[in-house]
Motif scaffolding. Structure first.
Motif, PDB file in Angstrom:
ATOM      1  N   GLY A  17       0.831  -1.193   0.000  1.00 62.39           N
ATOM      2  CA  GLY A  17       0.000   0.000   0.000  1.00 62.39           C
ATOM      3  C   GLY A  17       0.866   1.243   0.000  1.00 62.39           C
ATOM      4  O   GLY A  17       1.950   1.267  -0.600  1.00 62.39           O
ATOM      5  N   ASN A  18       0.423   2.275   0.726  1.00 59.58           N
ATOM      6  CA  ASN A  18       1.090   3.570   0.614  1.00 59.58           C
ATOM      7  C   ASN A  18       2.279   3.723   1.576  1.00 59.58           C
ATOM      8  O   ASN A  18       2.612   2.825   2.342  1.00 59.58           O
ATOM      9  N   LEU A  19       2.920   4.867   1.477  1.00 63.79           N
ATOM     10  CA  LEU A  19       4.053   5.286   2.302  1.00 63.79           C
ATOM     11  C   LEU A  19       5.316   4.470   1.997  1.00 63.79           C
ATOM     12  O   LEU A  19       5.340   3.648   1.084  1.00 63.79           O
ATOM     13  N   ARG A  20       6.378   4.725   2.793  1.00 64.35           N
ATOM     14  CA  ARG A  20       7.694   4.134   2.520  1.00 64.35           C
ATOM     15  C   ARG A  20       7.890   2.763   3.150  1.00 64.35           C
ATOM     16  O   ARG A  20       8.875   2.077   2.874  1.00 64.35           O
ATOM     17  N   LEU A  21       6.986   2.365   4.024  1.00 70.65           N
ATOM     18  CA  LEU A  21       7.190   1.126   4.759  1.00 70.65           C
ATOM     19  C   LEU A  21       7.389  -0.098   3.863  1.00 70.65           C
ATOM     20  O   LEU A  21       8.253  -0.938   4.154  1.00 70.65           O
ATOM     21  N   PRO A  22       6.640  -0.254   2.761  1.00 71.62           N
ATOM     22  CA  PRO A  22       6.899  -1.411   1.893  1.00 71.62           C
ATOM     23  C   PRO A  22       8.336  -1.455   1.367  1.00 71.62           C
ATOM     24  O   PRO A  22       8.898  -2.541   1.196  1.00 71.62           O
ATOM     25  N   ILE A  23       8.922  -0.285   1.119  1.00 76.29           N
ATOM     26  CA  ILE A  23      10.314  -0.246   0.646  1.00 76.29           C
ATOM     27  C   ILE A  23      11.250  -0.772   1.729  1.00 76.29           C
ATOM     28  O   ILE A  23      12.164  -1.562   1.461  1.00 76.29           O
ATOM     29  N   LEU A  24      11.040  -0.348   2.972  1.00 77.03           N
ATOM     30  CA  LEU A  24      11.889  -0.786   4.080  1.00 77.03           C
ATOM     31  C   LEU A  24      11.759  -2.290   4.306  1.00 77.03           C
ATOM     32  O   LEU A  24      12.756  -2.981   4.551  1.00 77.03           O
ATOM     33  N   VAL A  25      10.531  -2.787   4.222  1.00 76.76           N
ATOM     34  CA  VAL A  25      10.307  -4.222   4.411  1.00 76.76           C
ATOM     35  C   VAL A  25      10.945  -5.020   3.282  1.00 76.76           C
ATOM     36  O   VAL A  25      11.594  -6.048   3.515  1.00 76.76           O
ATOM     37  N   ARG A  26      10.764  -4.553   2.048  1.00 77.76           N
ATOM     38  CA  ARG A  26      11.394  -5.240   0.912  1.00 77.76           C
ATOM     39  C   ARG A  26      12.902  -5.336   1.094  1.00 77.76           C
ATOM     40  O   ARG A  26      13.505  -6.413   0.942  1.00 77.76           O
ATOM     41  N   ASP A  27      13.540  -4.209   1.439  1.00 75.96           N
ATOM     42  CA  ASP A  27      14.991  -4.191   1.585  1.00 75.96           C
ATOM     43  C   ASP A  27      15.444  -5.099   2.722  1.00 75.96           C
ATOM     44  O   ASP A  27      16.472  -5.784   2.618  1.00 75.96           O
ATOM     45  N   SER A  28      14.682  -5.109   3.818  1.00 75.45           N
ATOM     46  CA  SER A  28      15.028  -5.965   4.950  1.00 75.45           C
ATOM     47  C   SER A  28      14.929  -7.437   4.582  1.00 75.45           C
ATOM     48  O   SER A  28      15.821  -8.237   4.904  1.00 75.45           O
ATOM     49  N   LEU A  29      13.860  -7.816   3.874  1.00 71.77           N
ATOM     50  CA  LEU A  29      13.685  -9.208   3.488  1.00 71.77           C
ATOM     51  C   LEU A  29      14.755  -9.648   2.483  1.00 71.77           C
ATOM     52  O   LEU A  29      15.307 -10.755   2.594  1.00 71.77           O
ATOM     53  N   CYS A  30      15.054  -8.787   1.522  1.00 70.01           N
ATOM     54  CA  CYS A  30      16.095  -9.123   0.540  1.00 70.01           C
ATOM     55  C   CYS A  30      17.444  -9.323   1.226  1.00 70.01           C
ATOM     56  O   CYS A  30      18.193 -10.254   0.894  1.00 70.01           O
ATOM     57  N   ALA A  31      17.745  -8.465   2.209  1.00 71.18           N
ATOM     58  CA  ALA A  31      19.008  -8.579   2.930  1.00 71.18           C
ATOM     59  C   ALA A  31      19.072  -9.862   3.745  1.00 71.18           C
ATOM     60  O   ALA A  31      20.165 -10.365   4.041  1.00 71.18           O
ATOM     61  N   SER A  32      17.894 -10.409   4.101  1.00 71.17           N
ATOM     62  CA  SER A  32      17.846 -11.649   4.880  1.00 71.17           C
ATOM     63  C   SER A  32      17.758 -12.886   3.998  1.00 71.17           C
ATOM     64  O   SER A  32      17.569 -13.996   4.503  1.00 71.17           O
ATOM     65  N   GLY A  33      17.888 -12.713   2.689  1.00 69.62           N
ATOM     66  CA  GLY A  33      17.935 -13.849   1.786  1.00 69.62           C
ATOM     67  C   GLY A  33      16.608 -14.308   1.232  1.00 69.62           C
ATOM     68  O   GLY A  33      16.521 -15.379   0.616  1.00 69.62           O
ATOM     69  N   TRP A  34      15.557 -13.503   1.397  1.00 73.12           N
ATOM     70  CA  TRP A  34      14.262 -13.870   0.849  1.00 73.12           C
ATOM     71  C   TRP A  34      14.205 -13.572  -0.650  1.00 73.12           C
ATOM     72  O   TRP A  34      14.813 -12.616  -1.129  1.00 73.12           O
ATOM     73  N   ASP A  35      13.463 -14.398  -1.366  1.00 72.78           N
ATOM     74  CA  ASP A  35      13.147 -14.156  -2.773  1.00 72.78           C
ATOM     75  C   ASP A  35      11.827 -13.375  -2.771  1.00 72.78           C
ATOM     76  O   ASP A  35      10.754 -13.946  -2.563  1.00 72.78           O
ATOM     77  N   VAL A  36      11.911 -12.063  -2.999  1.00 70.98           N
ATOM     78  CA  VAL A  36      10.776 -11.167  -2.774  1.00 70.98           C
ATOM     79  C   VAL A  36      10.139 -10.751  -4.099  1.00 70.98           C
ATOM     80  O   VAL A  36      10.827 -10.264  -5.005  1.00 70.98           O
ATOM     81  N   PHE A  37       8.825 -10.917  -4.190  1.00 72.05           N
ATOM     82  CA  PHE A  37       8.042 -10.454  -5.328  1.00 72.05           C
ATOM     83  C   PHE A  37       7.144  -9.330  -4.813  1.00 72.05           C
ATOM     84  O   PHE A  37       6.336  -9.534  -3.900  1.00 72.05           O
ATOM     85  N   VAL A  38       7.304  -8.141  -5.383  1.00 64.01           N
ATOM     86  CA  VAL A  38       6.617  -6.954  -4.859  1.00 64.01           C
ATOM     87  C   VAL A  38       5.426  -6.609  -5.745  1.00 64.01           C
ATOM     88  O   VAL A  38       5.567  -6.434  -6.959  1.00 64.01           O
ATOM     89  N   VAL A  39       4.261  -6.502  -5.107  1.00 68.19           N
ATOM     90  CA  VAL A  39       3.017  -6.189  -5.818  1.00 68.19           C
ATOM     91  C   VAL A  39       2.497  -4.844  -5.309  1.00 68.19           C
ATOM     92  O   VAL A  39       2.192  -4.697  -4.115  1.00 68.19           O
ATOM     93  N   GLY A  40       2.424  -3.862  -6.180  1.00 67.81           N
ATOM     94  CA  GLY A  40       1.898  -2.550  -5.811  1.00 67.81           C
ATOM     95  C   GLY A  40       0.406  -2.463  -6.059  1.00 67.81           C
ATOM     96  O   GLY A  40      -0.071  -2.908  -7.111  1.00 67.81           O
ATOM     97  N   ILE A  41      -0.343  -1.923  -5.100  1.00 69.43           N
ATOM     98  CA  ILE A  41      -1.776  -1.718  -5.296  1.00 69.43           C
ATOM     99  C   ILE A  41      -1.971  -0.378  -5.998  1.00 69.43           C
ATOM    100  O   ILE A  41      -1.559   0.672  -5.484  1.00 69.43           O
ATOM    101  N   ARG A  42      -2.552  -0.422  -7.175  1.00 72.09           N
ATOM    102  CA  ARG A  42      -2.689   0.767  -8.019  1.00 72.09           C
ATOM    103  C   ARG A  42      -3.396   1.900  -7.266  1.00 72.09           C
ATOM    104  O   ARG A  42      -4.410   1.710  -6.619  1.00 72.09           O
TER     105      ARG A  42
END
Length: 277
Positions: A17-42
């Motif tokens: 959804g909105n704000l910067r939090l999805p970016i922080l979560v994505r970066d944290s998960l990627c740094a922890s070795g997760w294979d992350v697929f990001v879906v933005g809600i239009r």
């Protein structure tokens, strides 16, 4: 929540959804070795997120097909979308079945969230809160996270603020309250920033000098935390400083802290304490 990563694939989709939090979560998960697929809600996601896929509300069928193709069964929802009008979603057939159960549970936003999660779980997905995956974006345990500590008067305000926040949360009114010996403000539909702006005006009108009182932002009792929880960030600290309050109270483990280092540095600069309960 204890998660045994050995029992699950490390593929995950972030529904953003909105704000910067999805970016922080994505970066944290990627740094922890997760294979992350990001879906933005239009209409809601931050364009700087640059998601792998964009879907509109109601287009669950196309998302389901993509997730199946990628073998993704684990989902996390990050960032708000407010309280959308169900009539405006225009659901496809896949989503319509899910929404029927949600509509039947329109006793409050939280009951609808639980119904939505239950529907997705029946379709084979596991839903997990981002706070359970990313300790970097929460205060992981109770305690004081700043140089400034609460005094005895502050502690009385803290106890009262937590009590009142739970009362209004149980009534599904809001999650935030300001207490300075008495309740100065409670959050309703206007949001946290507007509530704190009202406190600035009250203090000016009543000619209250010096810093006193606390701001509490607590999760609602029984809240479905996998879909929606509380959050604070640097702007919150600035607004609390402008309201001449002495401290901020949040939930340990369940309040997102956007730009945690900056939040703590700003609080120290303004001599504001932050307590996680």
């Amino acid at each position: 929540m204890t998660i045994d990563y050995g029992l699950m694939t490390k593929k995950i989709a972030i529904i953003a959804g909105n704000l910067r939090l999805p970016i922080l979560v994505r970066d944290s998960l990627c740094a922890s070795g997760w294979d992350v697929f990001v879906v933005g809600i239009r209409g809601f996601y931050d364009p700087s997120l640059k998601p792998d896929m964009v879907v509109r509300l109601g287009a669950g069928g196309s998302l389901h097909k993509e997730l199946q193709k990628r073998g993704i069964k684990l989902l996390t929802f990050v960032g708000g979308i407010g309280h959308p009008n169900l009539r405006d979603i225009r659901p496809d057939l896949w989503t319509a079945g899910l929404l029927l159960n949600v509509i039947r549970n329109q006793k409050g936003y939280d009951s609808m969230s639980r119904a939505a999660i239950a529907g997705m779980e029946r379709k084979g997905y596991e839903i997990i809160g981002a706070q359970d995956l990313c300790p970097e974006v929460i205060f992981p345990k109770p305690g004081i996270y700043t140089k400034t500590k609460p005094n005895k008067t502050d502690q009385k305000n803290i106890d009262r603020a937590v009590e009142v926040s739970h009362v209004i949360g149980r009534a599904d009114i809001g999650t935030s309250v300001v207490v300075d010996r008495q309740v100065l403000a409670m959050e309703a539909a206007e949001g946290t920033a507007e509530m704190l702006a009202r406190v600035v005006e009250l203090r000016r009108r009543w000619k209250i000098k010096g810093n006193s009182g606390v701001f509490a932002k607590m999760v609602k009792p029984g809240q479905e935390l996998r879909v929606e929880t509380t959050a604070i960030g640097p702007d919150t600290v600035r607004d609390v400083a402008a309201a001449k309050l002495r401290g901020i109270i949040v939930d340990a483990q369940n309040c997102f802290i956007i730009d945690k280092e900056e939040v703590i540095a700003l609080a120290n600069k303004h001599k504001i304490f932050i307590v996680a309960k």
